[in-house]
Design an enzyme around this catalytic site. Structure first.
Site, mmCIF file in Angstrom:
data_model
loop_
_atom_site.group_PDB
_atom_site.id
_atom_site.type_symbol
_atom_site.label_atom_id
_atom_site.label_comp_id
_atom_site.label_asym_id
_atom_site.label_seq_id
_atom_site.Cartn_x
_atom_site.Cartn_y
_atom_site.Cartn_z
ATOM 1 N N HIS A 200 2.004 9.903 -15.636
ATOM 2 C CA HIS A 200 1.071 8.810 -15.459
ATOM 3 C C HIS A 200 0.725 7.754 -16.750
ATOM 4 C CE1 HIS A 200 0.300 10.232 -11.884
ATOM 5 N NE2 HIS A 200 -0.400 11.153 -12.089
ATOM 6 N N ASP A 466 15.982 0.038 -4.026
ATOM 7 C CA ASP A 466 16.351 0.819 -3.052
ATOM 8 C C ASP A 466 18.062 0.435 -2.948
ATOM 9 O OD1 ASP A 466 14.394 2.379 -1.785
ATOM 10 O OD2 ASP A 466 13.521 0.399 -1.190
ATOM 11 N N CYS A 513 14.152 -9.114 -6.054
ATOM 12 C CA CYS A 513 12.957 -8.744 -6.436
ATOM 13 C C CYS A 513 12.675 -7.295 -6.865
ATOM 14 C CB CYS A 513 12.064 -8.965 -5.275
ATOM 15 S SG CYS A 513 12.284 -8.073 -3.750
HETATM 16 C C1 PEP Z 1 13.330 -2.728 -3.962
HETATM 17 O O1 PEP Z 1 13.493 -1.587 -3.332
HETATM 18 O O2 PEP Z 1 13.938 -3.101 -4.939
HETATM 19 C C2 PEP Z 1 12.040 -3.228 -3.784
HETATM 20 C C3 PEP Z 1 11.248 -4.348 -4.567
HETATM 21 O O3 PEP Z 1 10.938 -2.725 -3.078
HETATM 22 P P1 PEP Z 1 10.354 -1.193 -3.313
HETATM 23 O O4 PEP Z 1 10.511 -0.866 -4.803
HETATM 24 O O5 PEP Z 1 8.695 -1.630 -3.091
HETATM 25 O O6 PEP Z 1 10.765 -0.250 -2.474
HETATM 26 MG MG MG Z 2 12.195 -1.317 -1.490
#
Ligand code: PEP
Ligand code: MG
Length: 591
Positions: A200, A466, A513
């Site tokens: 944290h 992901d 992103c």
């Molecule tokens: C990702 O998986 O790269 C993403 C932007 O979504 P999250 O990190 O919210 O799963």
């Molecule tokens: Mg994601």
């Protein structure tokens, strides 16, 4: 200074978790252990004692909710959600029943029973070789301290809200409750005995952009408040009583930092364009409408990812359509005419709700999450889709679905959108008839069927966090296998390229992103692969822009060609680092 030199320099080494250098006086927070007295109770006292415990627990819950509210407002919803784990400790029936049983059977006072049971749980958790579970031990101890303070009628021992002067905070472990209270203006840096990159303290320090070093072993026992020290969050050291020579050397680094900050400020309002004129869109990721202002200040050209699940996390009941409409509209209006890409609910995986407990799953990341959850829980999805559609009348809103793994999910979600559009038309509620809909590309299957998806969408946004996890079969939360989580793995490079090719074949745009877009080191690779937009964490927008403005597209393309032909993740990474250091050396100076 003379006194410092006489005493001699002392160096403490730990793990660097938040970049930057600071110097100043230390404030050592001695989290003095409570001495918990054991008191024998009579039969008639037992019921009162249990009621006293319950009052203490309710009081603690209110305090935590209050701290959570303050943190969510001040730092953002993600930081606030850390306290969900604390609330769960207070709701842990097994623990509470055991405490009550101990009061009843051993006839002991509430403090003693609570401390004994909770400390046994915490010790067991702390001994497990797993960073996540060790953090739960810290949560458990943090909550225990609060409960005991309340039962004993004590104030929190360190009032971090009112620091008299700027200082470097040193502690055995900084609990989320401590950091939440911090009077940020007067905190120069953090140093803790324990902790890891995912603790944290580390996460908070990075989001506050305060230099921090953790894992300093027993430094908090050796250091004293008032000592003068230098904390180096790049290299993970604390230097107490630094010599003139050390101060001089660090003075150079601090000067470089200040001058870099100035250069970054200078480009805030400038576009992300390469030296040879290639323009990309650089936007930012947010977690709540209040973050929209920071996006503009950071010099981003809109929001590429609004993680809406944080609106759901910090509350006792899910937000209504009206409340969501307000939140999305507030962000849309604040950003107008800049775009706001709202991602529909991405619950499950690592994001859980206190008010909507999801069933325990063997593989939550492969389970009932994101679009899968929404397509089954259509009441929840309906409220959100209607709220987003309505907010599209208030600004430049776009929408995307998370975790799309195939065409069926996309078709089902799109059919629901059409249904709710018809509802809104019938109700006479305004929305943007041409609302652009996109999908996150974060499963390998989505990449493979990207052509089918692209035909039905206006944009793709690659969720590399992901996509890496699913393609390489590496749990993104597991520190043990963190070395296998490689953004430059040849498979990832090729998956990104395949996504870009499909998108461009169908004349739609593609953004990244995930965290990869927030790291300036990867910007040339992503540009070279043909990505049209990067959406970064707000504090990292200007470093990424700074690098792009010093890069040539031709260099980025050569790097991408190399990466597409290369068979080794580490070689690709080394090339990315070399190019980034070559074009923007000042971003990488740590000495
Ligand atoms: C990702 O998986 O790269 C993403 C932007 O979504 P999250 O990190 O919210 O799963
Ligand atoms: Mg994601």
């Amino acid at each position: 200074m003379a006194e410092a030199s006489q005493k001699g320099e002392q160096v403490f080494r730990g793990i660097p978790v938040s970049a930057g250098v600071c110097r100043g006086r230390l404030l050592v927070i001695d989290r003095s252990r409570h001495s918990i007295g054991k008191r024998e109770l009579t039969e008639t006292e037992l019921q009162d004692e249990i009621s006293r415990l319950e009052r203490g627990l309710v009081q603690t819950r209110h305090q935590i909710l209050e701290v959570q509210r303050r943190v969510s407002q001040g730092m953002g919803a993600a930081e606030g959600s850390i306290f969900d784990a604390h609330l769960l400790v207070l709701e842990d029936r097994t623990l509470l029943d055991e405490v009550i049983r101990m009061i009843e059977t051993q006839r002991v006072n509430a403090e003693y029973a609570f401390h004994s049971v909770a400390e046994r749980y915490a010790t067991t958790l702390a001994a497990i070789e797993d960073d996540y579970l060790r953090e739960r031990a810290t949560d458990m101890r943090d909550v225990t301290t609060r409960v005991l303070n309340n039962l004993l009628g004590l104030e929190d021992e360190a009032d971090l809200r009112h620091l008299k002067e700027p200082c470097i905070i040193i502690s055995h472990d900084l609990t989320p409750s401590n950091t939440a209270q911090l009077d940020k203006r007067n905190v120069l840096g953090f140093g803790t005995d324990v902790g890891s990159k995912t603790s944290h303290t580390a996460i908070m320090a990075r989001s506050l952009r305060i230099p921090a070093v953790v894992g300093l072993k027993d430094a908090s026992l050796q250091l004293e408040s008032g000592q003068y020290a230098l904390l180096d969050g790049f290299n993970g050291v604390i230097i107490v009583n630094p010599t003139d020579q050390t101060l001089f050397e660090y003075g150079q680094l601090i000067k470089k930092q200040v001058s870099l900050e100035e250069k970054l400020r200078d480009i805030h309002q400038k576009p992300a364009v390469t030296l040879d004129g290639h323009r990309i869109l650089l936007s930012a990721n947010i977690e709540g409408p209040k973050d929209a202002e920071a996006v503009k200040l950071a010099g981003a050209e809109g929001v590429g990812l609004f993680r809406t699940e944080y609106l759901f996390i910090n509350r006792d009941v899910p937000p209504s359509e009206e409340q969501q409409f307000e939140a999305y509209s507030e962000a849309a209006r604040a950003l107008k005419p800049l775009p706001l890409v709202i991602r529909t609910l991405d619950l499950g995986g690592d994001k859980f709700l206190a008010h909507m407990p999801l069933p325990r799953e063997m593989n939550p990341f492969l389970g009932w999450r994101a679009i899968r959850f929404c397509l089954q829980e259509q009441d929840v999805f309906r409220e959100q889709l209607r709220a987003i559609l309505r907010a599209s009348a208030e600004g430049n809103v776009k929408m995307m679905y998370p975790m799309i793994s195939g065409l069926d999910e996309l078709n089902q979600a799109n059919a629901l959108v059409e249904l709710y559009k018809a509802e809104l038309r019938a109700e006479g509620l305004p929305f943007d008839e041409h609302l652009q809909i996109g999908a996150m590309i974060e499963t390998p299957s989505a990449v493979i069927v990207a052509d089918s998806l692209a035909k039905r969408l206006k944009f793709f946004s690659i969720g590399t966090n992901d996509l890496i996890q699913y393609s390489l079969a590496v749990d993104r939360m597991n520190e043990k296998i963190a070395h296998l989580y490689e953004p430059t793995h040849p498979a990832i490079v090729r998956l990104i390229k395949a996504t870009v090719d499909s998108a461009h074949r169908h004349k739609i745009t593609v953004s990244v992103c995930g965290e990869m877009a927030s790291d300036p080191v990867f910007a040339p690779l992503l540009l070279g692969l043909g990505v049209d937009e990067l959406s970064a964490a707000p504090p990292l927008v200007s470093p990424v822009k700074f690098l792009i403005r010093r890069l040539k597209l031709s260099e980025a393309k050569a790097l991408a060609d190399f990466a597409l032909a290369c068979e080794s993740a580490s070689e690709i990474l080394a090339r990315c680092q070399d190019l980034a250091r070559q074009v923007a050396p000042s971003l990488f100076e740590t000495k």
